[in-house]
Design an enzyme around this catalytic site. Structure first.
Site, PDB file in Angstrom:
ATOM      1  N   LYS A  67       1.764   3.787  -3.388  1.00 13.68           N
ATOM      2  CA  LYS A  67       1.382   5.189  -3.279  1.00 13.68           C
ATOM      3  C   LYS A  67       2.607   6.108  -3.275  1.00 13.68           C
ATOM      4  O   LYS A  67       2.579   7.200  -3.852  1.00 13.68           O
ATOM      5  CB  LYS A  67       0.543   5.415  -2.018  1.00 13.68           C
ATOM      6  N   TYR A  86       0.825  -1.209   0.000  1.00 13.25           N
ATOM      7  CA  TYR A  86       0.000   0.000   0.000  1.00 13.25           C
ATOM      8  C   TYR A  86       0.861   1.262   0.000  1.00 13.25           C
ATOM      9  O   TYR A  86       0.715   2.146  -0.859  1.00 13.25           O
ATOM     10  CB  TYR A  86      -0.912  -0.022   1.228  1.00 13.25           C
TER      11      TYR A  86
END
Length: 271
Positions: A179, A175
């Site tokens: 990002k 994650y």
């Protein structure tokens, strides 16, 4: 019995000290504009007749942003770009221009859909649990970067992206890694202004039910009340921060807006 009383008292004391520490170190700074200054800032921006597009208006951050954009009316033109037509009951929302695109074919088919905007908002997002690893990477990185490139080619001057606190492309966690990579690559595209928002845990009443998130939010509320910027971000505060950061004519280049600044900006938008 006295031992248990002593332990409970010690525990309460530790919690009290922790909450006092959080309260002292994570207070929101005072608003950066007075009410009259804010009203003038918004009026001046309206006179520029700027246009914007919003990608991801069906998600929670996108919906909150759209609500504030429609309420405050900073833009002369608003276009929603999504993979399907969005249905609204509100008459004002029904009137908005919508463009349905295939995100897998932005480069080949949809460059013109991103032409001629002053401001672009990207609120795309998903979870690995919902989309799987490949789907998460495709949406969070590939689609977001394709949107940013098309916006840059189309003349967008200020591109804004909702990211997350703690992102790091060298992270062990997918994650934060994805990002972080996306944030960096968007910043490298050469927009006049890029604003990357990194909120903490978003406090929002989702239409999509996420039981664990509901429990987490319930547990976070006392901390959020005492130390607003420590670990949470109300969704409306994020949306207001994005609007204020749009109209305040900030410096050129890439800007990382952390959670404390999100709170400060959002709480400053008092109109």
């Amino acid at each position: 019995m006295f031992n248990w009383i002593a332990r409970i008292s010690t525990g309460i004391g530790i919690v009290a000290v922790l909450l006092a520490y959080l309260s002292f170190h994570h207070q929101v700074d005072p608003p950066i504009y007075a009410h009259t200054e804010m009203d003038a800032l918004l009026q001046n921006f309206r006179q520029l007749n700027r246009s914007c597009f919003i990608v991801g208006a069906s998600g929670e951050s996108g919906k909150a942003l759209l609500k504030e954009v429609v309420r405050l009316k900073p833009f002369a033109r608003i276009v929603l770009i999504s993979r399907r037509k969005l249905e609204y009951e509100d008459e004002e929302l029904k009137k908005l221009e919508q463009r349905v695109i295939d995100f897998d074919k932005i480069d080949e088919l949809h460059q013109n859909d991103f032409q001629g905007f002053d401001v672009g908002y990207s609120c795309l997002g998903t979870t690995r649990g919902k989309a799987g690893k490949e789907g998460f990477i495709k949406i969070e990185h590939d689609y977001t970067l394709s949107v940013a490139k098309a916006a840059k080619a189309g003349g967008t001057k200020h591109f804004q992206l909702v990211s997350s606190r703690g992102v790091d492309e060298n992270s062990f966690f997918l994650y934060y890694q994805v990002k972080g990579q996306t944030d960096r690559e968007v910043c490298e595209l050469g927009f006049e202004r890029v604003s990357i928002y990194r909120p903490a845990v978003l406090l929002v009443d989702r239409v999509e039910r996420r039981p664990l998130e509901k429990v987490a939010q319930a547990l976070l509320k006392p901390v959020a009340y005492i130390a607003p910027t420590f670990i949470s971000t109300p969704i409306d505060i994020l949306a207001k921060a994005m609007i204020l950061n749009t109209i305040n004519n900030g410096p050129p280049g890439a800007q990382i807006v952390d959670n404390k600044e999100i709170h400060q900006l959002g709480n400053s938008l008092t109109v």
